[in-house]
Design a protein around this motif. Structure first.
Motif, PDB file in Angstrom:
ATOM      1  N   HIS A  26       0.848  -1.187   0.000  1.00  0.00           N
ATOM      2  CA  HIS A  26       0.000   0.000   0.000  1.00  0.00           C
ATOM      3  C   HIS A  26       0.886   1.240   0.000  1.00  0.00           C
ATOM      4  O   HIS A  26       2.117   1.144   0.082  1.00  0.00           O
ATOM      5  N   SER A  27       0.266   2.385  -0.123  1.00  0.00           N
ATOM      6  CA  SER A  27       1.020   3.622  -0.279  1.00  0.00           C
ATOM      7  C   SER A  27       2.061   3.784   0.843  1.00  0.00           C
ATOM      8  O   SER A  27       1.744   3.689   2.031  1.00  0.00           O
ATOM      9  N   GLY A  28       3.347   3.984   0.425  1.00  0.00           N
ATOM     10  CA  GLY A  28       4.431   4.194   1.379  1.00  0.00           C
ATOM     11  C   GLY A  28       5.142   2.911   1.769  1.00  0.00           C
ATOM     12  O   GLY A  28       6.161   2.985   2.464  1.00  0.00           O
ATOM     13  N   GLN A  29       4.699   1.739   1.344  1.00  0.00           N
ATOM     14  CA  GLN A  29       5.338   0.480   1.721  1.00  0.00           C
ATOM     15  C   GLN A  29       6.349   0.049   0.667  1.00  0.00           C
ATOM     16  O   GLN A  29       6.207   0.357  -0.523  1.00  0.00           O
ATOM     17  N   THR A  30       7.357  -0.742   1.144  1.00  0.00           N
ATOM     18  CA  THR A  30       8.432  -1.214   0.275  1.00  0.00           C
ATOM     19  C   THR A  30       8.767  -2.658   0.636  1.00  0.00           C
ATOM     20  O   THR A  30       8.697  -3.051   1.801  1.00  0.00           O
ATOM     21  N   VAL A  31       9.189  -3.465  -0.378  1.00  0.00           N
ATOM     22  CA  VAL A  31       9.604  -4.843  -0.157  1.00  0.00           C
ATOM     23  C   VAL A  31      10.822  -5.125  -1.027  1.00  0.00           C
ATOM     24  O   VAL A  31      10.976  -4.553  -2.116  1.00  0.00           O
ATOM     25  N   THR A  32      11.713  -6.025  -0.521  1.00  0.00           N
ATOM     26  CA  THR A  32      12.917  -6.408  -1.243  1.00  0.00           C
ATOM     27  C   THR A  32      13.034  -7.931  -1.226  1.00  0.00           C
ATOM     28  O   THR A  32      12.733  -8.569  -0.211  1.00  0.00           O
ATOM     29  N   GLY A  33      13.502  -8.531  -2.347  1.00  0.00           N
ATOM     30  CA  GLY A  33      13.672  -9.972  -2.414  1.00  0.00           C
ATOM     31  C   GLY A  33      14.376 -10.378  -3.691  1.00  0.00           C
ATOM     32  O   GLY A  33      14.590  -9.563  -4.595  1.00  0.00           O
ATOM     33  N   ASP A  34      14.725 -11.692  -3.774  1.00  0.00           N
ATOM     34  CA  ASP A  34      15.481 -12.214  -4.905  1.00  0.00           C
ATOM     35  C   ASP A  34      14.599 -13.165  -5.735  1.00  0.00           C
ATOM     36  O   ASP A  34      13.767 -13.904  -5.196  1.00  0.00           O
ATOM     37  N   ILE A  35      14.864 -13.158  -7.046  1.00  0.00           N
ATOM     38  CA  ILE A  35      14.250 -14.107  -7.978  1.00  0.00           C
ATOM     39  C   ILE A  35      15.353 -14.585  -8.919  1.00  0.00           C
ATOM     40  O   ILE A  35      16.440 -13.984  -8.979  1.00  0.00           O
ATOM     41  N   ALA A  36      15.079 -15.657  -9.683  1.00  0.00           N
ATOM     42  CA  ALA A  36      16.090 -16.196 -10.600  1.00  0.00           C
ATOM     43  C   ALA A  36      15.396 -16.763 -11.833  1.00  0.00           C
ATOM     44  O   ALA A  36      14.224 -17.173 -11.791  1.00  0.00           O
ATOM     45  N   PHE A  37      16.164 -16.819 -12.962  1.00  0.00           N
ATOM     46  CA  PHE A  37      15.681 -17.364 -14.232  1.00  0.00           C
ATOM     47  C   PHE A  37      16.732 -18.315 -14.783  1.00  0.00           C
ATOM     48  O   PHE A  37      17.944 -18.037 -14.703  1.00  0.00           O
ATOM     49  N   ASP A  38      16.278 -19.435 -15.362  1.00  0.00           N
ATOM     50  CA  ASP A  38      17.165 -20.371 -16.060  1.00  0.00           C
ATOM     51  C   ASP A  38      17.048 -20.051 -17.544  1.00  0.00           C
ATOM     52  O   ASP A  38      16.024 -20.351 -18.177  1.00  0.00           O
ATOM     53  N   MET A  39      18.134 -19.452 -18.148  1.00  0.00           N
ATOM     54  CA  MET A  39      18.054 -18.972 -19.515  1.00  0.00           C
ATOM     55  C   MET A  39      19.461 -18.769 -20.085  1.00  0.00           C
ATOM     56  O   MET A  39      20.448 -18.737 -19.327  1.00  0.00           O
ATOM     57  N   PRO A  40      19.577 -18.607 -21.420  1.00  0.00           N
ATOM     58  CA  PRO A  40      20.905 -18.337 -21.990  1.00  0.00           C
ATOM     59  C   PRO A  40      21.416 -16.946 -21.564  1.00  0.00           C
ATOM     60  O   PRO A  40      20.628 -16.011 -21.418  1.00  0.00           O
TER      61      PRO A  40
END
Length: 256
Positions: free
Chosen positions: A219-233
């Motif tokens: 919601h307004s004023g909120q922040t989140v941080t995290g990691d993601i990954a992809f299997d690709m060339p």
């Protein structure tokens, strides 16, 4: 034997004999005279008139004539009665057809009006935000859910993971998502990547490093941080972000 003819004897008989009038006391008034040549029946209609007509003759009582029954006309055959059911059924079918035509016309008019309204005011399709970014790795966005900013904190190529990569290497991304207005949906399923040939790739947990990006709503004023990954060339990559409404929200270009 006498040669005198019988009609000249003392007992006169013959066709010209007429009975005497009412001269005798013992005369029978109901006795019919003998019929013969020259005699006229005065008591029968059509043979000389009224029974009292004539002169000096006996008057006989008139017998009543039986009344002939009037012939009755045979009953006239009546024609077959007309069956009105076919006409009623035909009228009912015509009414149903007219009702269907009216309903179809009303629906067609409403459909045309709705199409005209939609054409006059088309629903806006969310596009990737064109707002200026803070840098090459950050971009602002606006969607029907809300507004915010996507920032690529860091990225790395590696072959190390819980399993070996199937399509080349693992692209590991650390992302920061913030909301400035409304609400912003986030999670690994809301991100995809395209390589230089246009192939689409989904996120995978095999090559991601913690902390992993979770699912949620900002919601307004909120922040989140995290990691993601992809299997690709390995190569140049376009990162695409969407939301829970399956709308494309924004995109970032990642160079090798």
């Amino acid at each position: 034997m006498s040669s005198q003819p019988p009609e000249l004897g003392p007992d006169r008989r013959g066709p010209d004999f007429a009975p005497p009038g009412n001269g005798g006391a013992g005369a029978d008034p109901y006795r019919q005279p003998p019929y013969g040549f020259g005699y006229q029946n005065q008591s029968t209609p059509g043979f000389g008139g009224h029974p009292n007509a004539g002169s000096g003759g006996p008057q006989y009582p008139q017998r009543p004539h039986p009344q002939r029954p009037h012939p009755q006309r045979p009953p006239q055959p009546q024609g077959p009665k007309k069956d009105r059911r076919p006409a009623i059924i035909t009228a009912a079918l015509i009414g149903v057809v007219v009702l269907i035509v009216v309903i179809a016309s009303i629906h067609a008019v409403h459909g045309d009006q709705q199409a005209a309204r939609e054409q006059a005011s088309p629903t806006p399709t969310p596009q990737p935000s064109a707002l200026p970014s803070d840098g090459p790795n950050s971009i602002s966005f606006t969607s029907s859910e809300g507004s915010g900013r996507l920032t690529l904190v860091s990225h790395d190529w590696t072959t190390t993971g819980a399993e070996p990569p199937r399509y080349g290497q693992f692209l590991q991304l650390e992302l920061k998502i913030s909301a400035s207005d409304g609400r912003v949906s986030y999670g690994p399923e809301f991100f995809q990547t395209f390589d230089e040939t246009g192939n689409l790739f989904q996120t995978t947990e095999v090559g991601a490093k913690p902390p992993l990006l979770a699912d949620g709503v900002l919601h307004s004023g909120q922040t989140v941080t995290g990691d993601i990954a992809f299997d690709m060339p390995r190569g140049a990559v376009t990162l695409l972000m969407s939301n829970s409404l399956l709308e494309s929200v924004t995109a970032l270009r990642i160079t090798d």
